[in-house]
Design a protein around this motif. Structure first.
Motif, PDB file in Angstrom:
ATOM      1  N   ARG A 114       2.272   1.772   0.653  1.00  0.00           N
ATOM      2  CA  ARG A 114       3.002   0.790  -0.145  1.00  0.00           C
ATOM      3  C   ARG A 114       4.359   1.344  -0.596  1.00  0.00           C
ATOM      4  NH1 ARG A 114      -2.304  -0.756  -1.964  1.00  0.00           N
ATOM      5  NH2 ARG A 114      -2.270   0.622  -3.771  1.00  0.00           N
ATOM      6  N   LYS A 115       4.380   2.627  -0.932  1.00  0.00           N
ATOM      7  CA  LYS A 115       5.653   3.253  -1.312  1.00  0.00           C
ATOM      8  C   LYS A 115       6.620   3.270  -0.125  1.00  0.00           C
ATOM      9  CE  LYS A 115       3.984   6.229  -5.060  1.00  0.00           C
ATOM     10  NZ  LYS A 115       5.013   5.947  -6.072  1.00  0.00           N
ATOM     11  N   ILE A 116       6.084   3.539   1.064  1.00  0.00           N
ATOM     12  CA  ILE A 116       6.922   3.505   2.275  1.00  0.00           C
ATOM     13  C   ILE A 116       7.453   2.092   2.489  1.00  0.00           C
ATOM     14  CG2 ILE A 116       6.860   3.712   4.798  1.00  0.00           C
ATOM     15  CD1 ILE A 116       4.814   6.000   4.385  1.00  0.00           C
ATOM     16  N   ALA A 117       6.593   1.108   2.275  1.00  0.00           N
ATOM     17  CA  ALA A 117       7.019  -0.291   2.439  1.00  0.00           C
ATOM     18  C   ALA A 117       8.138  -0.638   1.461  1.00  0.00           C
ATOM     19  CB  ALA A 117       5.829  -1.223   2.225  1.00  0.00           C
ATOM     20  N   LEU A 118       8.035  -0.152   0.219  1.00  0.00           N
ATOM     21  CA  LEU A 118       9.083  -0.424  -0.762  1.00  0.00           C
ATOM     22  C   LEU A 118      10.404   0.220  -0.364  1.00  0.00           C
ATOM     23  CD1 LEU A 118       7.043  -0.025  -4.077  1.00  0.00           C
ATOM     24  CD2 LEU A 118       7.939  -2.136  -3.094  1.00  0.00           C
ATOM     25  N   CYS A 119      10.326   1.413   0.238  1.00  0.00           N
ATOM     26  CA  CYS A 119      11.557   2.061   0.737  1.00  0.00           C
ATOM     27  C   CYS A 119      12.195   1.215   1.838  1.00  0.00           C
ATOM     28  CB  CYS A 119      11.235   3.458   1.280  1.00  0.00           C
ATOM     29  SG  CYS A 119      10.775   4.656   0.005  1.00  0.00           S
ATOM     30  N   HIS A 120      11.368   0.716   2.747  1.00  0.00           N
ATOM     31  CA  HIS A 120      11.889  -0.144   3.814  1.00  0.00           C
ATOM     32  C   HIS A 120      12.499  -1.421   3.225  1.00  0.00           C
ATOM     33  CE1 HIS A 120      10.647   2.235   7.171  1.00  0.00           C
ATOM     34  NE2 HIS A 120       9.358   2.165   6.892  1.00  0.00           N
ATOM     35  N   LEU A 121      11.866  -1.947   2.185  1.00  0.00           N
ATOM     36  CA  LEU A 121      12.399  -3.156   1.554  1.00  0.00           C
ATOM     37  C   LEU A 121      13.776  -2.909   0.950  1.00  0.00           C
ATOM     38  CD1 LEU A 121       9.433  -4.880  -0.293  1.00  0.00           C
ATOM     39  CD2 LEU A 121      10.988  -5.929   1.317  1.00  0.00           C
ATOM     40  N   GLU A 122      13.932  -1.760   0.319  1.00  0.00           N
ATOM     41  CA  GLU A 122      15.233  -1.440  -0.265  1.00  0.00           C
ATOM     42  C   GLU A 122      16.302  -1.326   0.810  1.00  0.00           C
ATOM     43  OE1 GLU A 122      15.994  -1.449  -3.278  1.00  0.00           O
ATOM     44  OE2 GLU A 122      14.085  -1.380  -4.325  1.00  0.00           O
ATOM     45  N   LEU A 143      12.689  -5.307   6.985  1.00  0.00           N
ATOM     46  CA  LEU A 143      11.532  -6.135   6.620  1.00  0.00           C
ATOM     47  C   LEU A 143      10.374  -5.963   7.596  1.00  0.00           C
ATOM     48  CD1 LEU A 143      13.386  -9.395   5.541  1.00  0.00           C
ATOM     49  CD2 LEU A 143      12.716  -7.442   4.155  1.00  0.00           C
ATOM     50  N   ALA A 144      10.694  -5.823   8.882  1.00  0.00           N
ATOM     51  CA  ALA A 144       9.629  -5.644   9.874  1.00  0.00           C
ATOM     52  C   ALA A 144       8.885  -4.330   9.629  1.00  0.00           C
ATOM     53  CB  ALA A 144      10.215  -5.673  11.283  1.00  0.00           C
ATOM     54  N   ASP A 145       9.632  -3.272   9.330  1.00  0.00           N
ATOM     55  CA  ASP A 145       9.006  -1.969   9.048  1.00  0.00           C
ATOM     56  C   ASP A 145       8.180  -2.032   7.759  1.00  0.00           C
ATOM     57  OD1 ASP A 145      10.174  -0.877  11.311  1.00  0.00           O
ATOM     58  OD2 ASP A 145      11.952  -0.202  10.228  1.00  0.00           O
ATOM     59  N   ALA A 146       8.682  -2.761   6.771  1.00  0.00           N
ATOM     60  CA  ALA A 146       7.940  -2.906   5.521  1.00  0.00           C
ATOM     61  C   ALA A 146       6.614  -3.627   5.749  1.00  0.00           C
ATOM     62  CB  ALA A 146       8.784  -3.674   4.493  1.00  0.00           C
ATOM     63  N   THR A 147       6.655  -4.667   6.579  1.00  0.00           N
ATOM     64  CA  THR A 147       5.429  -5.411   6.896  1.00  0.00           C
ATOM     65  C   THR A 147       4.425  -4.514   7.605  1.00  0.00           C
ATOM     66  OG1 THR A 147       6.746  -7.423   7.132  1.00  0.00           O
ATOM     67  CG2 THR A 147       4.528  -7.450   8.061  1.00  0.00           C
ATOM     68  N   GLU A 148       4.910  -3.713   8.537  1.00  0.00           N
ATOM     69  CA  GLU A 148       4.019  -2.814   9.269  1.00  0.00           C
ATOM     70  C   GLU A 148       3.392  -1.787   8.321  1.00  0.00           C
ATOM     71  OE1 GLU A 148       1.734  -1.074  12.019  1.00  0.00           O
ATOM     72  OE2 GLU A 148       2.811  -2.985  12.204  1.00  0.00           O
ATOM     73  N   ALA A 149       4.172  -1.288   7.370  1.00  0.00           N
ATOM     74  CA  ALA A 149       3.630  -0.318   6.399  1.00  0.00           C
ATOM     75  C   ALA A 149       2.505  -0.945   5.571  1.00  0.00           C
ATOM     76  CB  ALA A 149       4.751   0.185   5.489  1.00  0.00           C
ATOM     77  N   ILE A 150       2.665  -2.203   5.187  1.00  0.00           N
ATOM     78  CA  ILE A 150       1.613  -2.882   4.414  1.00  0.00           C
ATOM     79  C   ILE A 150       0.376  -3.116   5.281  1.00  0.00           C
ATOM     80  CG2 ILE A 150       1.020  -5.033   3.236  1.00  0.00           C
ATOM     81  CD1 ILE A 150       2.681  -3.096   1.594  1.00  0.00           C
ATOM     82  N   ASN A 176      -0.918  -4.930  -2.297  1.00  0.00           N
ATOM     83  CA  ASN A 176      -0.502  -5.216  -0.911  1.00  0.00           C
ATOM     84  C   ASN A 176       0.037  -6.636  -0.803  1.00  0.00           C
ATOM     85  OD1 ASN A 176      -1.338  -2.693  -0.111  1.00  0.00           O
ATOM     86  ND2 ASN A 176      -3.280  -3.379   0.732  1.00  0.00           N
ATOM     87  N   PHE A 177      -0.681  -7.569  -1.384  1.00  0.00           N
ATOM     88  CA  PHE A 177      -0.264  -8.964  -1.283  1.00  0.00           C
ATOM     89  C   PHE A 177       1.027  -9.216  -2.066  1.00  0.00           C
ATOM     90  CE2 PHE A 177      -4.968  -9.562  -0.606  1.00  0.00           C
ATOM     91  CZ  PHE A 177      -4.847  -9.899   0.744  1.00  0.00           C
ATOM     92  N   TYR A 178       1.226  -8.455  -3.157  1.00  0.00           N
ATOM     93  CA  TYR A 178       2.470  -8.613  -3.910  1.00  0.00           C
ATOM     94  C   TYR A 178       3.671  -8.209  -3.044  1.00  0.00           C
ATOM     95  CZ  TYR A 178       6.286  -7.807  -7.105  1.00  0.00           C
ATOM     96  OH  TYR A 178       7.519  -7.829  -7.684  1.00  0.00           O
ATOM     97  N   ILE A 179       3.555  -7.101  -2.321  1.00  0.00           N
ATOM     98  CA  ILE A 179       4.670  -6.654  -1.468  1.00  0.00           C
ATOM     99  C   ILE A 179       4.867  -7.630  -0.308  1.00  0.00           C
ATOM    100  CG2 ILE A 179       5.520  -4.787   0.012  1.00  0.00           C
ATOM    101  CD1 ILE A 179       4.031  -2.833  -1.812  1.00  0.00           C
ATOM    102  N   LEU A 180       3.766  -8.133   0.259  1.00  0.00           N
ATOM    103  CA  LEU A 180       3.893  -9.145   1.320  1.00  0.00           C
ATOM    104  C   LEU A 180       4.581 -10.404   0.781  1.00  0.00           C
ATOM    105  CD1 LEU A 180       0.438  -8.840   3.121  1.00  0.00           C
ATOM    106  CD2 LEU A 180       2.668  -8.206   4.042  1.00  0.00           C
ATOM    107  N   PHE A 181       4.266 -10.750  -0.463  1.00  0.00           N
ATOM    108  CA  PHE A 181       4.949 -11.882  -1.113  1.00  0.00           C
ATOM    109  C   PHE A 181       6.452 -11.624  -1.191  1.00  0.00           C
ATOM    110  CE2 PHE A 181       6.882 -13.084  -5.177  1.00  0.00           C
ATOM    111  CZ  PHE A 181       6.819 -14.464  -5.108  1.00  0.00           C
ATOM    112  N   HIS A 182       6.811 -10.413  -1.593  1.00  0.00           N
ATOM    113  CA  HIS A 182       8.229 -10.051  -1.715  1.00  0.00           C
ATOM    114  C   HIS A 182       8.923 -10.113  -0.352  1.00  0.00           C
ATOM    115  CE1 HIS A 182      11.674  -8.300  -3.729  1.00  0.00           C
ATOM    116  NE2 HIS A 182      11.778  -7.433  -2.739  1.00  0.00           N
ATOM    117  N   ILE A 183       8.245  -9.634   0.689  1.00  0.00           N
ATOM    118  CA  ILE A 183       8.824  -9.674   2.046  1.00  0.00           C
ATOM    119  C   ILE A 183       9.044 -11.116   2.479  1.00  0.00           C
ATOM    120  CG2 ILE A 183       8.373  -9.150   4.484  1.00  0.00           C
ATOM    121  CD1 ILE A 183       6.784  -6.681   3.464  1.00  0.00           C
TER     122      ILE A 183
END
Length: 997
Positions: free
Chosen positions: A533-541, A545-552, A565-572
């Motif tokens: 999830r932390k990796i996904a947040l880095c990708h989001l910053e 977005l594709a990399d963030a989704t894969e991390a989740i 997990n669902f919160y980050i997917l919501f953000h994406i």
């Protein structure tokens, strides 16, 4: 452009001051022209462009055999040429003005350049058709200006914006070249020296297109210079200077054509062109500058061929590059050394690739590597290739380690070479972990510590952790849990530190290393999911977005139902503007494990900031649902939330017609929730403090919800949607309930309640009239009667309230009476439609016994109300005649008690009374005929006219009854009714005729 900036002083800019400097082409250096021979209008000779031109000097004399039509056509063409010159000049001027606007419109400039080129082509065709070259100097001068602009753009960087800069320069050069070529008349009789200079210009245009990645444009412009090539090749003079300029132009031309052809996958033409470019005939007469161009082209093509897997082609081109540098260049500078070493490294790599089929290629690879290391002893890539050769041949661990350690100790560390060093260490760890670690320690302690670039050190440390992980897996050495945890904690903390200072790329690398060490441990899935999830947040910053989704997705392998997990997917999904998906993830988040209320409030806040109303509504609904279930959502005022939901849902009513009913239902539901919350909140506050002061904050909420419910109820009445009336009624009921929660009941509140009940009652009665379902109709009418009872009770309460002034008394009394009159009518209608005849009869008899409706209702009821009651009864087939009879009696009493009796109204309803009476008991109805005669006698004395048709109706019916009795030999009654009929004749205009008959 809409916002144009004033640019009157554009000619004072430094750009224009540099146009005539030594680096810029001058038309005088390109071509020379002489005046036109007026005896031959089809031939143009070259002369000085600086000579003063007079329009009279260019007048063409026609041969004696020239026809007038031909002369006319020629003049038309000349006129068109002049117009084209004017258009081109205007476009050139417009481009120069646009270049120095504060906001550069690159696309507009490109469009203008293309327009210039089209006009120049038209000009060239007309010029050749008419063989009229007197305007060539003007087009040439404009072309030189455009070319000089390209030089200024390249040196000063005026063309802002990386996307258009190179393409703009290339197009400027192409347009300038075409204009200069048109001015030089190259397509007719171009002088050889001029052709050489034009070919050099074409080469520069081709290079400009190659630089911006447009190989197709480069190939097109270079192939269009074939005629110039032929002219240059036909040059017979062989002085040293002429040979150099000729060879230079041709070599560069062939080189760029080779590069363009290769990039367009035309290898045959590319090989042919480079072969011609490297002919000794040309190489012996060119400078080192052209050799550099040849080397660069050979290296570019060879490198591209290597990446495309065309190893043999790559070797051929790279060897040619190496030969040119070795044989033709004596002075080596850093740039040439870089090309040489890169060439040798790629060449060695190619030899290694094909050594699988032929081991002799290892020797060639080794020779290339040794040559590279002679030029650059610290070249990291060459040394890494040397290690590959040692490993591929008879492997000697001692010599391999010497080369490896030497590489780590002496290798040049740059951003690119560090990747090679770390890859080498990973490769070594595959067969000797301790050797790899030893090299890594040398790299970190001896090289990187001196450089003091933290990102280099971090990458090396991460690589070392990877190697340690491989050591555990390969050799079965179990590293203790505490040691692992300590390493993981260090990695994790480093990631957090970098994330805190917005170094997201470095942070995710630390997280990735920490995750790799955790991934093998299935028992620690919790931490593994957090790291992903932390990796996904880095990708989001970084907006990856594709990399963030894969991390989740990776995180879900460890925690498949995590709310985080669902919160980050919501953000994406919000970042991708995928509204439906965002709403889905929002609901999944609320049902996920370890859900926290802050996630929901942050989701709602994000939806609000981005203006996604549909998502915000869903988020607020979820918060409301959590609150109803008793779950605490921090920092949320539930009344504010409900107000937001009501407002946003109401604003959505202007959308899809199909959704209006559900949206109105939601609004009513939110008001109900608010009402229940207010009740519960009030009960809790009453337990603490029963003072009015304590309830003031709640009063504000009550007032808002009451007024909004009332206003929306009125709005719903105007919506042309089936079922909207019921929602309107529901809102009026809710508004009434809100009024019941006020801590003290003022006169204003009572009047508000009365208005809510009255409006709701009217709405239900209206709906009942339209309702086809009998059961639903009855339900609505029962509700009407309940509302009537409520209203009557409220009226009594209102009557008991003290009024401060006589005006208040009169005003409230008037309003209450007008509403009460309608209430009486609505109650009567409801009871009629429900068939409550006994209740109606009881009420009517009570009114009759008082002999005055006003006495029954303590105020004057207009006759029209009783008329409406009678009409309702008459329309009901099942209504008992006694009920109708009683109602008609009250109606007639009401009419006769008026100060001015309406005789026509009275006669009409009196006839209805008689009809009803006759149906019930004919004999008893005789008294009403007698009463009618008395009324007629009284009206005659008062000189009031009783309607003639009504008298005639009474007479005819009385006579008919007499005839009926006579037919059954009842002569007594027959005589009575006939005498009554004759009595009515006296009150008719033609009564005597009727009486005699």
């Amino acid at each position: 452009m809409s916002n144009k900036l004033d640019n009157d002083n554009i000619n004072d800019s430094p750009f224009f001051l540099n146009i005539n400097n030594s680096k810029v082409f001058n038309a005088q250096n390109l071509v020379t022209r002489t005046s036109v021979d007026t005896t031959q209008n089809t031939k143009r000779t070259l002369g000085s462009p600086t000579s003063t031109i007079n329009s009279g000097e260019f007048a063409l004399s026609l041969q004696s055999n020239d026809s007038p039509d031909k002369q006319s056509n020629l003049q038309a063409i000349i006129s068109r040429l002049r117009k084209l010159i004017e258009v081109i000049s205007a476009l050139v001027k417009d481009i120069h003005e646009k270049l120095y606007k504060e906001l550069l419109d690159a696309r507009s400039i490109l469009n203008s350049l293309n327009e210039i080129q089209r006009n120049v082509e038209k000009f060239s065709n007309l010029q050749q058709t008419a063989q009229y070259f007197e305007l060539a100097d003007e087009i040439d001068e404009l072309g030189v200006g455009i070319w000089n602009t390209s030089i200024a753009l390249k040196t000063s960087g005026v063309a802002r914006g990386p996307d258009n800069n190179d393409e703009m320069i290339a197009l400027f050069r192409q347009v300038g070249f075409v204009m200069i070529q048109t001015g030089a008349g190259a397509s007719v009789n171009t002088e050889i020296k001029t052709a050489v200079k034009l070919l050099s210009l074409a080469n520069k245009v081709g290079k400009a297109w190659l630089d911006c990645g447009r190989s197709d444009k480069a190939d097109e412009i270079l192939r269009s210079a074939n005629a110039l090539e032929d002219t240059v090749l036909s040059w017979q003079e062989k002085s040293a200077k002429e040979l150099q300029s000729r060879s230079t132009a041709l070599v560069v031309y062939y080189a760029y054509r080779a590069e363009a052809a290769w990039k367009l996958t035309n290898s045959h033409v590319a090989n042919l062109m480079i072969q011609q470019a490297t002919e000794k005939e040309y190489l012996n007469h060119i400078t080192i500058k052209e050799i550099d161009i040849l080397c660069q082209v050979c290296f570019t093509v060879g490198h591209q061929a290597s990446r495309e897997g065309k190893v043999n082609e790559a070797i051929k081109w790279l060897r040619k590059c190496h030969e040119l540098i070795s044989d033709r260049i004596s002075q080596i500078n850093p740039e040439r050394t870089k090309i040489l070493t890169s060439t040798l490294n790629i060449l060695a790599t190619c030899y290694l690739k094909i050594s699988v089929h032929d081991e002799s290629n290892l020797d060639l690879a080794e020779n290339a590597i040794n040559a590279c290391l002679e030029e650059d002893p610290g070249n990291v890539l060459a040394t890494s290739l040397k290690l590959k050769i040692i490993k591929q041949r008879n492997f000697d661990p001692v010599s391999f380690e010497e080369v490896y350690i030497q590489l780590m100790r002496t290798g040049q560390v740059t951003k690119e070479s560090l990747k090679v060093l770390l890859n080498v260490a990973h490769t070594v760890s595959e067969f000797n972990v301790m050797m790899a670690l030893k090299g890594m320690d040398i790299l970190i302690e001896e090289k990187l510590s001196d450089i003091r670039k933290i990102e280099f050190i971090e990458k090396a440390i991460v690589a070392k952790f990877h190697i340690l992980g491989n050591f555990e897996q390969r050799h079965g050495v179990v590293i203790g849990h505490k040691t692992k945890a300590a390493c993981q904690l260090i990695l994790w903390q480093k990631g957090d530190q970098n994330y805190a200072i917005h170094q997201y790329d470095r942070a995710k690398k630390w997280y990735a290393v920490a995750y790799k060490s955790l991934a093998a441990n299935q028992a620690d899935g919790r931490n593994a999911a957090i790291l992903q999830r932390k990796i996904a947040l880095c990708h989001l910053e970084d907006h990856a977005l594709a990399d963030a989704t894969e991390a989740i997705r990776q995180a879900q392998l460890h925690e498949n139902n995590s709310a985080a997990n669902f919160y980050i997917l919501f953000h994406i999904a919000m970042e991708k503007r995928q509204i439906a998906q965002a709403i889905q993830h929002l609901h999944e988040m609320c049902k996920g494990d370890e859900f926290h209320g802050n996630m929901l409030t942050m989701a709602a806040h994000e939806a609000y900031q981005k203006g996604y109303k549909a998502v915000l509504v869903e988020a607020l609904k979820e918060i409301l649902e959590k609150h109803e279930k008793g779950e605490d959502i921090a920092n949320v005022d539930i009344f504010v939330l409900l107000r937001c939901l009501i407002r946003m849902t109401y604003n959505s009513l202007s959308g899809d017609e199909m959704e209006k009913a559900s949206l109105m239902d939601y609004i009513c539901g939110y008001f109900e929730i608010a009402l229940n919350l207010i009740k519960s909140t009030e009960n809790e506050r009453n337990k603490i403090d029963d003072s009015i002061q304590q309830k003031k904050p709640l009063l504000k909420d009550l007032e808002w919800f009451f007024k909004t419910a009332w206003n929306m109820g009125l709005e719903f009445c105007q919506i042309a949607q089936e079922g909207s009336e019921m929602f309107s009624i529901q809102l009026f009921d809710i508004a009434y309930k809100f009024l019941n929660e006020y801590p003290e009941e003022t006169l204003e509140h009572i009047n508000r309640k009365r208005l809510c009940i009255f409006t709701s009652l009217c709405g239900r009665l209206f709906l009942s009239r339209q309702q086809k379902s009998i059961s639903q109709k009855k339900d609505l009418l029962q509700q009407v009667l309940s509302s009537v009872d409520q209203y009557k009770k409220l009226k009594k309460t209102l009557g008991k309230r003290k009024r401060s002034t006589l005006d208040d008394i009169q005003e409230n009394k008037s309003v209450a009476q007008s509403d009460m009159i309608l209430i009486i009518l609505f109650e009567f209608e409801a009871k009629v439609k429900l068939g409550l005849w006994d209740e109606l009869l009881t009420a009517l008899d009570a009114s009759i016994s008082l002999k005055n409706a006003a006495e029954a209702y303590d105020f004057d009821v207009p006759p029209r109300i009783f008329e409406r009651m009678a009409e309702l009864l008459i329309s009901e087939n099942e209504c008992p005649s006694t009920v109708i009879f009683s109602t008609l009696q009250i109606l007639l009493n009401s009419i006769t008690k008026r100060k001015q009796v309406d005789i026509e109204q009275f006669s009409r309803w009196f006839r209805m009374l008689i009809i009803t009476s006759m149906v019930k008991d004919r004999q008893a109805s005789a008294q009403y005929f007698d009463q009618a005669l008395d009324i007629l006698s009284q009206e005659c004395s008062k000189q009031k006219k009783y309607p003639e048709e009504e008298i005639q109706w009474l007479m005819v019916n009385a006579w008919n009854y007499g005839i009926d009795y006579y037919s059954v030999n009842d002569f007594v009654n027959a005589k009575k009714w006939c005498e009554t009929a004759i009595a009515f004749c006296r009150f008719m205009e033609n009564g005597l005729l009727y009486e005699e008959e």
